[in-house]
Structures are given as C-alpha cells and as structure tokens.
Scaffold this motif. Sequence first.
Motif, short mmCIF file in Angstrom:
data_model
loop_
_atom_site.label_atom_id
_atom_site.label_comp_id
_atom_site.label_asym_id
_atom_site.label_seq_id
_atom_site.Cartn_x
_atom_site.Cartn_y
_atom_site.Cartn_z
N MET A 1 -8.95 10.53 -3.34
CA MET A 1 -7.60 10.04 -3.60
C MET A 1 -7.62 8.54 -3.90
SD MET A 1 -5.10 12.12 -1.04
CE MET A 1 -3.71 11.54 -2.01
N GLY A 2 -8.52 7.81 -3.22
CA GLY A 2 -8.69 6.41 -3.55
C GLY A 2 -9.14 6.22 -4.99
N LEU A 3 -10.04 7.10 -5.43
CA LEU A 3 -10.49 7.05 -6.83
C LEU A 3 -9.34 7.39 -7.77
CD1 LEU A 3 -12.76 6.77 -8.90
CD2 LEU A 3 -13.32 9.18 -8.50
N LEU A 4 -8.49 8.32 -7.35
CA LEU A 4 -7.31 8.65 -8.17
C LEU A 4 -6.40 7.43 -8.33
CD1 LEU A 4 -5.54 10.75 -9.62
CD2 LEU A 4 -4.54 11.32 -7.39
N GLY A 5 -6.18 6.71 -7.23
CA GLY A 5 -5.39 5.49 -7.32
C GLY A 5 -6.05 4.44 -8.18
N VAL B 1 -3.65 -2.50 -7.34
CA VAL B 1 -3.45 -1.12 -6.89
C VAL B 1 -4.77 -0.36 -6.89
CG1 VAL B 1 -2.37 1.08 -7.47
CG2 VAL B 1 -1.03 -1.02 -7.58
N ALA B 2 -5.56 -0.55 -7.95
CA ALA B 2 -6.84 0.14 -8.06
C ALA B 2 -7.77 -0.24 -6.91
CB ALA B 2 -7.49 -0.18 -9.41
N LEU B 3 -7.83 -1.51 -6.57
CA LEU B 3 -8.72 -1.96 -5.51
C LEU B 3 -8.21 -1.57 -4.13
CD1 LEU B 3 -9.62 -5.52 -6.87
CD2 LEU B 3 -10.96 -3.41 -7.04
N VAL B 4 -6.89 -1.65 -3.93
CA VAL B 4 -6.32 -1.33 -2.61
C VAL B 4 -6.52 0.14 -2.27
CG1 VAL B 4 -4.15 -1.12 -1.33
CG2 VAL B 4 -4.67 -3.23 -2.55
N THR B 5 -6.26 1.04 -3.21
CA THR B 5 -6.43 2.47 -2.92
C THR B 5 -7.89 2.83 -2.66
OG1 THR B 5 -6.52 2.91 -5.31
CG2 THR B 5 -4.38 3.15 -4.22
N THR B 6 -8.80 2.20 -3.39
CA THR B 6 -10.22 2.43 -3.12
C THR B 6 -10.58 1.98 -1.71
OG1 THR B 6 -10.74 2.10 -5.46
CG2 THR B 6 -12.56 1.95 -3.90
N PHE B 7 -10.09 0.81 -1.32
CA PHE B 7 -10.35 0.30 0.02
C PHE B 7 -9.77 1.22 1.09
CE2 PHE B 7 -8.81 -2.20 3.65
CZ PHE B 7 -10.00 -2.73 4.10
N GLN B 8 -8.54 1.70 0.88
CA GLN B 8 -7.91 2.59 1.85
C GLN B 8 -8.68 3.91 1.98
OE1 GLN B 8 -4.03 2.62 0.02
NE2 GLN B 8 -3.17 1.25 1.56
N GLY B 9 -9.11 4.47 0.84
CA GLY B 9 -9.86 5.72 0.89
C GLY B 9 -11.15 5.58 1.66
N LEU B 10 -11.89 4.50 1.43
CA LEU B 10 -13.15 4.30 2.15
C LEU B 10 -12.90 3.99 3.62
CD1 LEU B 10 -15.11 2.19 -0.49
CD2 LEU B 10 -15.39 4.61 0.04
N THR B 11 -11.82 3.27 3.91
CA THR B 11 -11.50 2.94 5.31
C THR B 11 -11.25 4.20 6.13
OG1 THR B 11 -10.56 0.82 4.63
CG2 THR B 11 -9.95 1.64 6.80
N VAL B 12 -10.61 5.19 5.53
CA VAL B 12 -10.34 6.45 6.24
C VAL B 12 -11.58 7.33 6.25
CG1 VAL B 12 -8.97 8.57 6.19
CG2 VAL B 12 -7.88 6.37 5.72
N ALA B 13 -12.30 7.41 5.14
CA ALA B 13 -13.39 8.38 5.00
C ALA B 13 -14.60 8.04 5.86
CB ALA B 13 -13.80 8.48 3.53
N ILE B 14 -14.97 6.77 5.95
CA ILE B 14 -16.21 6.40 6.64
C ILE B 14 -16.17 6.79 8.13
CG2 ILE B 14 -17.64 4.45 7.36
CD1 ILE B 14 -17.05 3.18 4.65
#
Length: 268
Positions: free
Chosen positions: A187-191, A220-233
């Motif tokens: 989803m982070g990649l989608l953002g 937006v692109a960088l924030v969603t990537t950061f959020q996705g990795l923050t949850v996934a790791i």
Amino acid sequence: MNRMGWVLAAMLAATVVAVGLTMAWTPAVAGEGEKEKPGTVEVTPKKAEPEPPGPAEREPAPERSTSLLAQLNKGGVIGWIIMALSPVALALIIEHSVTLRRDKMCPPELVQELNDFFNEEQYEEALELCNVERNFLTNTVRAGLARLDAGFEAMQQGMTSAAEEEFTNYQLRISWLSLIGNVAPMMGLLGTVQGMIGAFGKIAEMTVVKPSVLAGNINVALVTTFQGLTVAIPVMCAYQYIANRIVSNVLASGNTVSELMDRFRGKK
C-alpha cells in the motif's frame, strides 16, 4: 483526532495571518494620520516606509507542517489506511502471545490428570476430559484414544494426523500477521505510485517546471512509503518470532504426548 488537529491547525494559521496583517496595517494607518499634521508632511512618510513588518511576521507560518499529525496527513487516505493496520496487528500480536503459549497448548495440570486416568485405566473418563478441554494436548490424545481398540500403530497414526492438523491451524491463525506485514509496504508503494503520477502529470501541464509545485505529490510518495515500512518491519519480526515459538511449542507438546501415550505401545 485528526479532524481536531486540522481544526486547531487552521485556527492557528488564521491567528498568525490575522496578527501579521494587523501588524502590517497598523504602521500604515499611523503614517496616514501623521500626514494631516502641517509642517511634518515631508518627514513622516519617509520614516514609515522602511518598516515592512507584514512579510517578516508571516514567515513562521510554514512551521506547522513539521508536526507529526501534519506529516501523517500528507500520506492522504492511503497513509491513514496503512496506519490503521498498526493497531490491528498489535491486537493480533497480543492475542497470539497469550493464547499460543506452551502452557495453553499443553497444560501441565491436564497432563497430570490424564496420567492419573491412564494409571487407573479410566479411559472413558480420559476421553470425556479430552472432549471438554480443547487444545493441542487433548485433541491429539483424543485422536489416539478413539483408536484404542485398533492397536498402538493405529493410535499413533491418528495422533500424528491430529498433531499436523493442530499445527496447520496455528499457522493459519498467525497468517493474518503475515498478510498485514506484506500488504502494508504494498500500500505504501501504491501511495508512492499515486504521488509520482500526480507529479509527472503536473510536469506535463507546465511549461516551466517549478519544484515547489511538485513537492506536494513527491512528499505523498515518500510519506506513504515510510508509513508502509514502519508498519511492516515490526509486524514481520513479530510474525517470525511467533511462528518459531509455535514450532518449538508443538515439538515440546508432541514429546509430552508421546511420553503420556507410550504406555499403550504393547497393544496390538
């Protein structure tokens, strides 16, 4: 919570702008009043001109974007969906940590109670206990007791099948953690793709590219990537830990069941 943050941010912005405009307007009014005095017309306007406080007072306004809430809001709807997965994953981690312990899969008191029933050859009572208490121990023992008259080999086959079924059920229970851990970065990649599409769309519409216009979409692109990795790791780390603990607990519980049922080995 986010709506209240937006309201407070909007009120703060309006207050800063209002104060800035008020401070910019006040010297101008004072200058106009001094123009009406005879004999000082040529002096007062020159002193009022070098003091432009308006722009200087409005510079601190962009600092509002550095708050945590403002940064999270930059991820948009996709960003908030990613962050919503975090409490769901936390609830699953807590639930699995409590219910998938060894003392829950193979309670020592049930082991002792079954051992007492077997010593007294009260197999019906032991089977009834297994039907009431449902866990790895009782489900495996019940599969063996159900084939008591068929001999030890049949009992062993039944217990092996039951143990494999229980292990599969445990793996299915924690698979939701794996799903969250894999979906969050996707989803982070989608953002990220959404933000880049918006940025390139604006580039196509502009004759002169202005970085300030593209910054919002790239953010937006960088924030969603950061959020996705923050949850996934952390979720994937927790998933792997729980999965390894399940394997360890199943092996230990299987050894306990084998020791408990080894007394039937002489049956044919």
